[in-house]
Design an enzyme around this catalytic site. Structure first.
Site, PDB file in Angstrom:
ATOM      1  N   HIS A 293      34.928  68.219  72.717  1.00 18.47           N
ATOM      2  CA  HIS A 293      34.699  68.599  71.327  1.00 18.47           C
ATOM      3  C   HIS A 293      36.018  69.032  70.679  1.00 18.47           C
ATOM      4  O   HIS A 293      36.648  69.979  71.131  1.00 18.47           O
ATOM      5  CB  HIS A 293      33.701  69.760  71.253  1.00 18.47           C
ATOM      6  CG  HIS A 293      32.313  69.363  71.674  1.00 18.47           C
ATOM      7  ND1 HIS A 293      31.250  69.360  70.805  1.00 18.47           N
ATOM      8  CD2 HIS A 293      31.837  68.942  72.865  1.00 18.47           C
ATOM      9  CE1 HIS A 293      30.165  68.950  71.449  1.00 18.47           C
ATOM     10  NE2 HIS A 293      30.482  68.697  72.706  1.00 18.47           N
TER      11      HIS A 293
ATOM     12  N   CYS B  46      36.406  70.564  68.013  1.00 17.22           N
ATOM     13  CA  CYS B  46      36.316  71.924  67.466  1.00 17.22           C
ATOM     14  C   CYS B  46      36.586  72.965  68.552  1.00 17.22           C
ATOM     15  O   CYS B  46      36.837  74.126  68.255  1.00 17.22           O
ATOM     16  CB  CYS B  46      34.966  72.162  66.790  1.00 17.22           C
ATOM     17  SG  CYS B  46      33.546  71.952  67.859  1.00 17.22           S
TER      18      CYS B  46
ATOM     19  N   GLN C 291      25.563  68.273  70.617  1.00 17.50           N
ATOM     20  CA  GLN C 291      25.442  67.479  71.847  1.00 17.50           C
ATOM     21  C   GLN C 291      24.069  67.633  72.514  1.00 17.50           C
ATOM     22  O   GLN C 291      23.492  66.665  73.004  1.00 17.50           O
ATOM     23  CB  GLN C 291      26.563  67.865  72.826  1.00 17.50           C
ATOM     24  CG  GLN C 291      26.589  66.950  74.049  1.00 17.50           C
ATOM     25  CD  GLN C 291      27.741  67.241  74.977  1.00 17.50           C
ATOM     26  OE1 GLN C 291      28.797  67.677  74.529  1.00 17.50           O
ATOM     27  NE2 GLN C 291      27.552  67.007  76.261  1.00 17.50           N
TER      28      GLN C 291
ATOM     29  N   CYS D 169      30.436  66.754  65.174  1.00 20.18           N
ATOM     30  CA  CYS D 169      29.790  68.051  65.355  1.00 20.18           C
ATOM     31  C   CYS D 169      29.292  68.573  64.006  1.00 20.18           C
ATOM     32  O   CYS D 169      30.052  68.624  63.048  1.00 20.18           O
ATOM     33  CB  CYS D 169      30.817  69.002  65.972  1.00 20.18           C
ATOM     34  SG  CYS D 169      30.575  70.719  65.588  1.00 20.18           S
ATOM     35  N   GLU D 170      28.020  68.920  63.955  1.00 21.60           N
ATOM     36  CA  GLU D 170      27.460  69.323  62.665  1.00 21.60           C
ATOM     37  C   GLU D 170      27.868  70.739  62.265  1.00 21.60           C
ATOM     38  O   GLU D 170      27.667  71.147  61.128  1.00 21.60           O
ATOM     39  CB  GLU D 170      25.934  69.170  62.655  1.00 21.60           C
ATOM     40  CG  GLU D 170      25.179  70.111  63.552  1.00 21.60           C
ATOM     41  CD  GLU D 170      23.680  69.811  63.539  1.00 21.60           C
ATOM     42  OE1 GLU D 170      23.293  68.659  63.292  1.00 21.60           O
ATOM     43  OE2 GLU D 170      22.903  70.754  63.800  1.00 21.60           O
ATOM     44  N   HIS D 171      28.436  71.493  63.187  1.00 19.94           N
ATOM     45  CA  HIS D 171      28.886  72.845  62.834  1.00 19.94           C
ATOM     46  C   HIS D 171      30.264  72.837  62.179  1.00 19.94           C
ATOM     47  O   HIS D 171      30.568  73.702  61.379  1.00 19.94           O
ATOM     48  CB  HIS D 171      28.945  73.736  64.086  1.00 19.94           C
ATOM     49  CG  HIS D 171      27.598  74.112  64.593  1.00 19.94           C
ATOM     50  ND1 HIS D 171      27.378  74.594  65.858  1.00 19.94           N
ATOM     51  CD2 HIS D 171      26.387  74.065  63.998  1.00 19.94           C
ATOM     52  CE1 HIS D 171      26.088  74.829  66.021  1.00 19.94           C
ATOM     53  NE2 HIS D 171      25.468  74.506  64.917  1.00 19.94           N
ATOM     54  N   HIS D 172      31.112  71.873  62.559  1.00 19.84           N
ATOM     55  CA  HIS D 172      32.487  71.866  62.056  1.00 19.84           C
ATOM     56  C   HIS D 172      32.898  70.543  61.397  1.00 19.84           C
ATOM     57  O   HIS D 172      34.014  70.426  60.904  1.00 19.84           O
ATOM     58  CB  HIS D 172      33.469  72.151  63.205  1.00 19.84           C
ATOM     59  CG  HIS D 172      33.245  73.466  63.884  1.00 19.84           C
ATOM     60  ND1 HIS D 172      32.440  73.605  64.995  1.00 19.84           N
ATOM     61  CD2 HIS D 172      33.700  74.704  63.585  1.00 19.84           C
ATOM     62  CE1 HIS D 172      32.428  74.879  65.364  1.00 19.84           C
ATOM     63  NE2 HIS D 172      33.176  75.563  64.527  1.00 19.84           N
TER      64      HIS D 172
HETATM   65 ZN    ZN Z   1      31.852  72.193  66.476  1.00 18.20          ZN
END
Ligand code: ZN
Length: 185
Positions: A145, A147, A117, A76-79
């Site tokens: 996920h 995260c 995703q 995941c590119e956010h976390h």
């Molecule tokens: Zn994430």
């Protein structure tokens, strides 16, 4: 190119940031291990899906091709936490098909990058449309996920489902339902 030295320096800083002693035995090799691991799990950055879809075979019948339950692992590119699950890919050829393993390879090119995703699902579909030029593509991804499950809302086992349709799959319920039925069989 993946810059391993930069990753090593960053991991050391990150460990210091959480208050760790980067000199203790268990952590000594960690920056180096993560640098090598990132080279592998982000290896898709340097890959082109077009390479895997180059070799095509002519067919007379343009029947739906489905490759389901392609297990994947992505980040995941956010976390920068893993998300993983199954990808299902279908297309209706336009006179040409690719080897089935190439669909899984295409999925892998895009999963081995920092991802979302929704974006991943669209990129797989768009790569197939661009390189294979089929009549249509449908991609569905079901993923868990970390995260979501390890932190924050903590919902273990919850799955995120994304679906993308391109070409004749768009607004064609019969084709979409055939795809869904094949996933259940
Ligand atoms: Zn994430």
């Amino acid at each position: 190119m993946v810059d391993q030295e930069k990753i090593k320096a960053a991991v050391k800083l990150l460990l210091e940031g959480i208050g760790e002693d980067t000199g203790r035995e268990g952590l000594l090799e960690t920056p180096d291990r993560i640098a090598r691991m990132y080279t592998e799990i982000f290896g898709g950055m340097e890959e082109d899906a077009g390479e895997h879809l180059k070799k095509r075979f002519h067919v007379k019948n343009n029947e739906m091709v489905v490759e389901k339950d392609i297990t994947f692992y992505s980040t995941c590119e956010h976390h920068l936490m893993p998300f993983y699950g199954k990808a299902h890919v279908a297309y209706i050829p336009n006179g040409e098909v690719v080897g089935l393993s190439k669909l899984a390879r295409t999925v892998e090119v895009f999963t081995r990058r920092p991802q979302l995703q929704e974006q991943l699902t669209a990129q797989i579909a768009d790569a197939l449309m661009e390189h294979l030029k089929p009549q249509g593509v449908m991609v569905m991804i079901e993923a868990e996920h970390m995260c979501m499950t390890m932190r924050g809302v903590k919902k273990p086992g919850s799955k995120t489902v994304t679906i993308v349709t391109r070409g004749i799959f768009e607004e064609n319920n019969v084709l979409q339902n055939t795809f869904f039925a094949l996933l259940k069989s």
